[in-house]
Design an enzyme around this catalytic site. Structure first.
Site, PDB file in Angstrom:
ATOM      1  N   ASP A  63     -54.375   1.664 -73.974  1.00 59.70           N
ATOM      2  CA  ASP A  63     -53.804   0.763 -74.969  1.00 59.70           C
ATOM      3  C   ASP A  63     -52.367   0.387 -74.641  1.00 59.70           C
ATOM      4  OD1 ASP A  63     -53.199   3.528 -75.585  1.00 59.70           O
ATOM      5  OD2 ASP A  63     -52.313   2.831 -77.471  1.00 59.70           O
TER       6      ASP A  63
ATOM      7  N   GLU B  85     -52.677   5.911 -77.566  1.00 59.82           N
ATOM      8  CA  GLU B  85     -51.452   6.699 -77.357  1.00 59.82           C
ATOM      9  C   GLU B  85     -50.267   6.067 -78.068  1.00 59.82           C
ATOM     10  OE1 GLU B  85     -47.748   8.042 -75.244  1.00 59.82           O
ATOM     11  OE2 GLU B  85     -48.562   6.019 -75.518  1.00 59.82           O
TER      12      GLU B  85
END
Length: 571
Positions: free
Chosen positions: A170, A237
């Protein structure tokens, strides 16, 4: 003539003012001499402890570590050095950047919020781009989008613990109104011949591609690992990691048990830097803690024509001023990895480039002399001071809905990054002590972190904590795994100056990574990005994120060498 001089001397000796002046001058001379001797002695002491020539005692460096399998190493190096390979791997990074795998704070559960579906595209891209890897590894999923790739070694994990390499899929979102500020569109993955531009280039898709690329190179070389190699790619994350980071960790703990991993590698915030006129490879062996503090102030409302002396916004403003006027004090202790970094700098940096004030601070800390004032800390360490203290930043504030109405509520959020030596309990106690006094002053009910905020009470101040995380355990840097990592760095990476030596040193991550979920798997958790990170981590999280192509294309060589070196110590 002699007799005349003697009479003059005797006359002065009888003068008390002359005698006092002579005594004062004499004492001053003695004091200055003693002071000079003290300064000289103190300086000598600092240099004896932290000066050139003390490298054998402090911050010892390991030699370069080259894999014993020269055939495989030669294959990987030859590939990485070829122009054709470099074009291919740059194209692969550009391709994954073009997938806007943004993670948002307000995302709903996976399977319910359609915005998670972008990660199906990331997985599909990896499978199509690296068919050799996915034919050789076992692919598991943690909560749908957490990817776990296991390259099974010939020696059972119970006899040779696996090595675990982490990355995340991400990226931080790009606001539509900010797209115009990018030199190249954030999701074009544009390569201009020197730099690869785009969201995720550094954080963290460059790292992800480098890790999986290293496996691809090793598999194609014919290498068969003795030690199992695991790659794990999270999906969130940037928004705390609860949806993928934690499930991946739970999966691996179930598979390998507590302390079942040999070594964990994840992204680092500094990489290779030049400090104090010396090149350092900075390995994050710990992370600061984290806490968001919420403060809600409730008071009585009404018409603005008849206001109280202090309304909710005014009281909240007083709280903010109190917070900023009472920062957390810093301290320099050997518990902090930054202390070890400064020790390395003290013995390896040119003497003229390492401030004496920092040497003095180190010397005091080594002697367990905690009488270092905040002013001394700030002057000696400058911007580096926040590595030694808890930082606090008021990031959000809300209050009022109409200009002629007295606000009934006002709130703020404060972001804190906790120093290694402190704890969440200590931070909460500090805030409660500050704000309780203000509540008492205004005759308001005060509710601390562990007390429920009663909605029936009109005038009150309530505190709450969000995303509380204690400082990470400090990973050891006197172990076999750290020596292997250090030797690999020495062998593969270059200093930032031709006449320099790359010094490997422990460091502290001021931010947090997915490693916060993996503490149970091993003590050997290291955070390091094998490139020179400049301009705010290559502008990660902001406009014009980038990575230099000449550094990126060599990252797979680093990870492949680390895997080979870790495999060499398996019996």
């Amino acid at each position: 003539m002699t007799e005349k001089i003697n009479r003059h001397r005797d006359k002065n000796l009888d003068n008390p003012w002359f005698m006092r002046g002579a005594l004062a001058i004499g004492l001053a001379v003695v004091f200055i001499a003693l002071l000079n001797n003290s300064i000289h002695s103190s300086t000598v002491s600092w240099l004896e402890t932290y000066g050139p020539g003390t490298e054998s005692k402090i911050c010892q460096q390991v030699p370069k570590l080259s894999p014993t399998n020269k055939q495989v190493e030669h294959y990987v190096r030859k590939k990485v050095d070829s122009v054709e390979y470099q074009r291919e791997v740059i194209k692969k990074l550009s391709g994954i950047i073009q997938i806007p795998s943004e993670s948002y704070d307000e995302l709903g559960p996976i399977g319910e919020d359609d915005r998670w579906d972008i990660f199906f595209r990331v997985e599909e891209y990896l499978i199509n781009t690296y068919p050799t890897v996915f034919e050789s590894v076992k692919l598991d999923h943690a909560n749908t989008h957490g990817l776990i790739l296991t390259w099974q070694g010939s020696v059972p994990p119970s006899e040779a613990k696996p090595i675990l390499l982490l990355a995340h899929q991400d990226v931080v979102p790009v606001l539509m109104e900010n797209v115009k500020d990018w030199t190249h569109p954030p999701y074009d993955g544009h390569y201009d011949g020197e730099i690869i531009w785009g969201r995720g280039a550094t954080d963290d898709k460059g790292y992800l591609v480098s890790i999986i690329e290293s496996l691809d190179l090793l598999i194609k070389s014919g290498f068969k690992p003795k030690r199992t190699v695991i790659l794990a790619f999270g999906c969130d994350e940037e928004i705390s990691g609860e949806n993928c980071g934690r499930p991946i960790s739970n999966f691996l703990v179930e598979q390998y048990g507590h302390d079942g991993i040999y070594l964990i590698m994840d992204e680092g915030s500094t990489g290779i830097q030049r400090e104090f006129n010396r090149s350092f490879a900075m390995i994050g062996v710990a992370e600061k803690g984290y806490l968001d503090v919420g403060i809600n102030v409730s008071s009585t409302g009404g018409h603005a024509s008849n206001p109280p002396d202090h309304n909710a916004i005014g009281i909240l403003s007083e709280i903010v001023v109190a917070i900023e006027s009472n920062p957390f004090l810093g301290t320099v202790t050997p518990k902090n990895p930054m202390y070890n970094f400064l020790e390395c700098a003290a013995v390896y940096a040119p003497e003229s480039s390492f401030p004496m004030a920092v040497r003095r601070t180190l010397s005091n800390a080594a002697a367990q002399d905690n009488n270092i004032s905040q002013e001394q800390l700030d002057q000696a360490l400058g911007d580096m001071r926040y590595h030694f203290k808890t930082s606090q930043s008021v990031g959000k504030i809300n209050g009022g809905v109409k200009i002629n109405a007295i606000p009934e509520t006002a709130s703020t959020m404060v972001n804190l990054r906790l120093a290694v030596e402190t704890s969440i309990a200590q931070v909460k106690s500090h805030y409660e002590s500050l704000i309780k006094t203000i509540a008492k002053k205004h005759g308001m009910v005060f509710k601390g972190f562990d007390s429920p905020c009663d909605p029936s009470v009109a005038r009150k101040i309530c505190l709450f904590g969000v995303d509380a995380l204690e400082p990470a355990p400090v990973s050891p840097f006197d172990t076999e795994s750290f020596r292997i990592l250090s030797g690999t760095i020495k062998n593969v990476l270059k200093p930032l100056s031709q006449d320099d030596e790359l010094i490997v040193t422990p460091y502290l991550m001021p931010a947090n990574t997915d490693t916060k979920f993996f503490w149970a798997l091993t003590k050997n958790i290291y955070r390091f990005t094998p490139v020179n990170l400049v301009e705010n981590l290559n502008r990660a999280h902001t406009t014009n994120e980038f990575i230099r192509a000449d550094e990126f294309v060599r990252e797979p060589l680093f990870f492949a060498s680390l895997i080979l070196n870790a495999d060499d110590v398996v019996g």
